[in-house]
Enzyme design. Structure first.
Site, PDB file in Angstrom:
ATOM      1  N   HIS A  79     -10.354  -5.777  -2.595  1.00  0.00           N
ATOM      2  CA  HIS A  79     -11.409  -5.677  -1.573  1.00  0.00           C
ATOM      3  C   HIS A  79     -12.575  -4.937  -2.229  1.00  0.00           C
ATOM      4  O   HIS A  79     -12.583  -3.710  -2.308  1.00  0.00           O
ATOM      5  CB  HIS A  79     -10.901  -4.919  -0.344  1.00  0.00           C
ATOM      6  CG  HIS A  79      -9.833  -5.660   0.394  1.00  0.00           C
ATOM      7  ND1 HIS A  79     -10.083  -6.843   1.068  1.00  0.00           N
ATOM      8  CD2 HIS A  79      -8.511  -5.408   0.546  1.00  0.00           C
ATOM      9  CE1 HIS A  79      -8.958  -7.276   1.613  1.00  0.00           C
ATOM     10  NE2 HIS A  79      -7.993  -6.435   1.306  1.00  0.00           N
ATOM     11  N   GLU A  81       0.798  -1.230   0.000  1.00  0.00           N
ATOM     12  CA  GLU A  81       0.000   0.000   0.000  1.00  0.00           C
ATOM     13  C   GLU A  81       0.831   1.280   0.000  1.00  0.00           C
ATOM     14  O   GLU A  81       0.639   2.152   0.856  1.00  0.00           O
ATOM     15  CB  GLU A  81      -0.984  -0.034   1.184  1.00  0.00           C
ATOM     16  CG  GLU A  81      -1.878  -1.255   1.135  1.00  0.00           C
ATOM     17  CD  GLU A  81      -2.767  -1.432   2.363  1.00  0.00           C
ATOM     18  OE1 GLU A  81      -2.697  -0.622   3.290  1.00  0.00           O
ATOM     19  OE2 GLU A  81      -3.546  -2.413   2.367  1.00  0.00           O
ATOM     20  N   GLU A 124      -6.125 -10.381  -2.188  1.00  0.00           N
ATOM     21  CA  GLU A 124      -6.948 -10.255  -0.974  1.00  0.00           C
ATOM     22  C   GLU A 124      -8.429 -10.161  -1.328  1.00  0.00           C
ATOM     23  O   GLU A 124      -9.183  -9.386  -0.733  1.00  0.00           O
ATOM     24  CB  GLU A 124      -6.517  -9.009  -0.171  1.00  0.00           C
ATOM     25  CG  GLU A 124      -5.038  -8.998   0.191  1.00  0.00           C
ATOM     26  CD  GLU A 124      -4.622  -7.813   1.068  1.00  0.00           C
ATOM     27  OE1 GLU A 124      -5.502  -7.121   1.616  1.00  0.00           O
ATOM     28  OE2 GLU A 124      -3.404  -7.586   1.202  1.00  0.00           O
ATOM     29  N   ASN A 155       2.127  -4.584  -3.397  1.00  0.00           N
ATOM     30  CA  ASN A 155       0.720  -4.959  -3.230  1.00  0.00           C
ATOM     31  C   ASN A 155      -0.069  -3.709  -2.846  1.00  0.00           C
ATOM     32  O   ASN A 155       0.371  -2.919  -2.011  1.00  0.00           O
ATOM     33  CB  ASN A 155       0.676  -5.992  -2.082  1.00  0.00           C
ATOM     34  CG  ASN A 155      -0.654  -6.658  -1.884  1.00  0.00           C
ATOM     35  OD1 ASN A 155      -1.255  -7.147  -2.839  1.00  0.00           O
ATOM     36  ND2 ASN A 155      -1.120  -6.704  -0.635  1.00  0.00           N
ATOM     37  N   ASP A 183     -12.198 -10.101  -1.597  1.00  0.00           N
ATOM     38  CA  ASP A 183     -13.482 -10.292  -0.922  1.00  0.00           C
ATOM     39  C   ASP A 183     -14.481  -9.323  -1.548  1.00  0.00           C
ATOM     40  O   ASP A 183     -14.098  -8.355  -2.203  1.00  0.00           O
ATOM     41  CB  ASP A 183     -13.405 -10.159   0.611  1.00  0.00           C
ATOM     42  CG  ASP A 183     -12.697  -8.918   1.125  1.00  0.00           C
ATOM     43  OD1 ASP A 183     -12.741  -7.874   0.439  1.00  0.00           O
ATOM     44  OD2 ASP A 183     -12.115  -8.991   2.228  1.00  0.00           O
TER      45      ASP A 183
HETATM   46  O1  G2I Z   1      -7.588  -4.283   6.080  1.00  0.00           O
HETATM   47  C1  G2I Z   1      -7.720  -5.368   5.228  1.00  0.00           C
HETATM   48  C2  G2I Z   1      -6.404  -5.737   4.572  1.00  0.00           C
HETATM   49  C3  G2I Z   1      -5.960  -4.642   3.617  1.00  0.00           C
HETATM   50  N1  G2I Z   1      -4.711  -4.987   2.953  1.00  0.00           N
HETATM   51  C4  G2I Z   1      -3.638  -5.385   3.815  1.00  0.00           C
HETATM   52  C5  G2I Z   1      -4.059  -6.452   4.795  1.00  0.00           C
HETATM   53  O2  G2I Z   1      -3.009  -6.752   5.679  1.00  0.00           O
HETATM   54  C6  G2I Z   1      -5.288  -6.028   5.574  1.00  0.00           C
HETATM   55  O3  G2I Z   1      -5.607  -7.100   6.452  1.00  0.00           O
HETATM   56  C7  G2I Z   1      -6.204  -6.742   7.639  1.00  0.00           C
HETATM   57  C8  G2I Z   1      -6.480  -7.980   8.463  1.00  0.00           C
HETATM   58  O4  G2I Z   1      -7.342  -8.839   7.774  1.00  0.00           O
HETATM   59  C9  G2I Z   1      -7.149  -7.578   9.781  1.00  0.00           C
HETATM   60  O5  G2I Z   1      -7.277  -8.726  10.627  1.00  0.00           O
HETATM   61  O6  G2I Z   1      -5.398  -5.858   8.347  1.00  0.00           O
HETATM   62  C10 G2I Z   1      -6.047  -5.366   9.503  1.00  0.00           C
HETATM   63  C11 G2I Z   1      -5.196  -4.289  10.120  1.00  0.00           C
HETATM   64  O7  G2I Z   1      -5.096  -3.195   9.285  1.00  0.00           O
HETATM   65  C12 G2I Z   1      -6.307  -6.527  10.468  1.00  0.00           C
HETATM   66  O8  G2I Z   1      -7.031  -6.048  11.580  1.00  0.00           O
HETATM   67  C13 G2I Z   1      -6.399  -6.228  12.821  1.00  0.00           C
HETATM   68  C14 G2I Z   1      -7.145  -5.409  13.847  1.00  0.00           C
HETATM   69  O9  G2I Z   1      -7.095  -4.048  13.464  1.00  0.00           O
HETATM   70  C15 G2I Z   1      -6.526  -5.593  15.186  1.00  0.00           C
HETATM   71  O10 G2I Z   1      -7.279  -4.912  16.149  1.00  0.00           O
HETATM   72  C16 G2I Z   1      -6.427  -7.084  15.505  1.00  0.00           C
HETATM   73  O11 G2I Z   1      -5.718  -7.282  16.723  1.00  0.00           O
HETATM   74  O12 G2I Z   1      -6.420  -7.598  13.170  1.00  0.00           O
HETATM   75  C17 G2I Z   1      -5.731  -7.831  14.378  1.00  0.00           C
HETATM   76  C18 G2I Z   1      -5.653  -9.342  14.620  1.00  0.00           C
HETATM   77  O13 G2I Z   1      -6.947  -9.883  14.678  1.00  0.00           O
END
Ligand code: G2I
Length: 469
Positions: A259, A182, A287, A223, A289
């Site tokens: 996304h 990003e 990614e 990415n 969805d």
């Molecule tokens: O935001 C969606 C994706 C966008 N592109 C990059 C990816 O790395 C990103 O993935 C998401 C995860 O799927 C989430 O699971 O990235 C988020 C963070 O920006 C992740 O969220 C985090 C929560 O913000 C935290 O509070 C939590 O502790 O997930 C953590 C683990 O569950």
């Protein structure tokens, strides 16, 4: 290279049956499934011999197309049904969070590789690739890093050391790294981040070069999101990749996160994939969805199927598109619901691990055909008068499910359909084929749908046998 596997069975959904046989790229016939079940009797559960097992796993369909089908996973969930499906259906895993800097080095110099190691080990045990995600990002960094005050020289060392440590730890075991995640704003300017602000745009080339040194075998990607179609942001990415290649910086691919919002697959997706391919890099959908306003309904699920199918098909259509990764395969493991209140149902499986129409959208784009075993159609004459009659066909599934259907039969005594409802019927001579309407293609396990028609008859009005396809 994996040659055989055994895994316990979820009771619903494709991949539901334990298999010990070597993987075959083609549909597993029910007889073969029953034979396999017989050899692992201890694992058989009540639903294990159901017909949905005949659906070919996505990973086999993808392999036959020379593509990878992946999913983001949470390491702690890789047991039970979640683990069975992750292993059976997908040929690549991306740690959803486990390899981010904040996860692996929460305190400077103190590393926690537990979840990342677990996911890599699971993938290797299941003959899967790992997509490393991600080495350099503005988000999910440890607070010691984001709150620190660093000179450019210190930042540069931190960046190099982090990449050497993490990519080095998994050297030779990662198919592709999302090295930089990003880097762009929506207008195509560089995002203001710790890295950009400290090191300028050169941090991208620096990170790629460090990653190549740490793991020469891994494909190195940049990415980003909202770069799926041709737009200002994807054009900035295109120009960056071109200039990196021109100056000999190691760059092997671009990741289009995808996304997406229901019904909004960019019309220029395939064209955009192709223009990156023409630059001489691979492309991956990293990614995927497709979120929708909740609650879901059959119309939205049908649109979601079309969206997953369109994205997958665009990848299949371009040789240099390596594959598609979904960002979580079940609605119970998606980032969407908490991030976009009121939206969700964004993945190919529902929260109970039943495959949604979106699952079949991916499968169909990968060349799969739907099994109709376990589903049957019954034909009934509900009203008849001197020259005409009303017919009703009911399609019911048990131990299986359909996401679309055709009911086919041949009239035996000159009957001619005049109009139909809840299906689109065509008749050619005596042969009739009725396709689902936009709103009733889904026949859930244990459920049924019906459609009706009026037809003319004379002489006799014998009932035909209806088959499904
Ligand atoms: O935001 C969606 C994706 C966008 N592109 C990059 C990816 O790395 C990103 O993935 C998401 C995860 O799927 C989430 O699971 O990235 C988020 C963070 O920006 C992740 O969220 C985090 C929560 O913000 C935290 O509070 C939590 O502790 O997930 C953590 C683990 O569950």
């Amino acid at each position: 290279m994996r040659t055989s596997r055994t895994f316990t069975t979820p009771r619903t959904g494709p991949g539901a049956v334990p298999r010990t046989a070597p993987r075959t790229p083609f549909r597993v016939r029910l007889s073969a499934v029953l034979a396999a079940v017989a050899t692992v009797g201890a694992l058989v559960t009540a639903g294990a011999s159901t017909a949905q097992a005949a659906d070919t796993p996505l990973r086999d369909l993808a392999a036959a197309k020379g593509k990878v089908i992946g999913t983001a996973v949470t390491g702690s969930k890789l047991t039970g049904t979640y683990g069975d499906l992750a292993g059976a259906q997908f040929s690549a895993l991306t740690p959803g969070n486990a390899m981010k800097w904040g996860s692996v080095e929460p305190t400077q110099g103190t590393f926690n590789w537990t979840e990342a190691d677990q996911i890599v080990a699971f993938a290797e045990a299941h003959g899967q690739q790992v997509r490393g995600h991600t080495l350099v990002w503005h988000s999910q960094n440890p607070s010691w890093l984001t709150n620190g005050t660093w000179t450019p020289a210190q930042l540069s060392t931190l960046l190099n050391d982090h990449i050497a440590t993490e990519a080095g730890r998994y050297k030779g075991r990662i198919a592709a790294w999302d090295v930089v995640n990003e880097p762009f704003n929506e207008d195509g300017t560089y995002r203001s981040t710790l890295w950009y602000n400290g090191l300028g745009s050169g941090y991208i080339a620096q990170a790629l070069t460090a990653a190549r040194a740490a793991d020469p075998a891994a494909e190195l990607y940049i990415n980003d999101y909202n770069v799926e179609g041709v737009n200002a942001k994807s054009t900035a990415l295109y120009n960056l990749v071109k200039s990196l290649k021109d100056s000999g910086v190691p760059i092997d691919g671009v990741g289009l996160q995808a996304h997406l919002i229901l019904g909004q697959v960019p019309s220029t997706l395939q064209q955009n994939i192709q223009r990156f391919a023409d630059l001489g890099v691979d492309v991956a959908i990293t990614e995927l969805d497709v979120r929708m306003a909740l609650p879901s309904d059959s119309t939205k699920l049908a649109q979601q199927k079309a969206d997953f199918k369109a994205v997958t098909a665009a990848c299949v259509a371009v040789t240099r598109c390596a594959g598609v990764t979904v960002w979580g395969f079940t609605d119970s493991d998606s980032w969407v619901d908490s991030t976009f209140p009121g939206y969700g149902a964004a993945t190919p499986y529902d929260a109970n691990y039943a495959p949604k129409p979106a699952y079949y959208g991916i499968a169909e784009a990968l060349g799969g055909t739907q099994s109709t075993e376990g589903c049957a159609a019954t034909y009934a004459i509900t009203n008849q008068w001197n020259s005409g009659f009303t017919g009703q066909v009911t399609i019911a599934c048990s131990g299986a499910a359909l996401s679309s259907w055709h009911a086919n039969w041949t009239f035996g005594s000159g009957q001619v359909i005049t109009n139909a409802w809840n299906a689109t019927c065509t008749q050619s001579g005596a042969a009739v084929s009725c396709a689902n309407a936009s709103y009733n293609g889904t026949v859930p396990d244990g459920g049924s749908v019906s459609f009706g028609f009026n037809a003319s008859w004379s002489g006799s009005n014998t009932a035909p046998t209806v088959t499904l396809s």
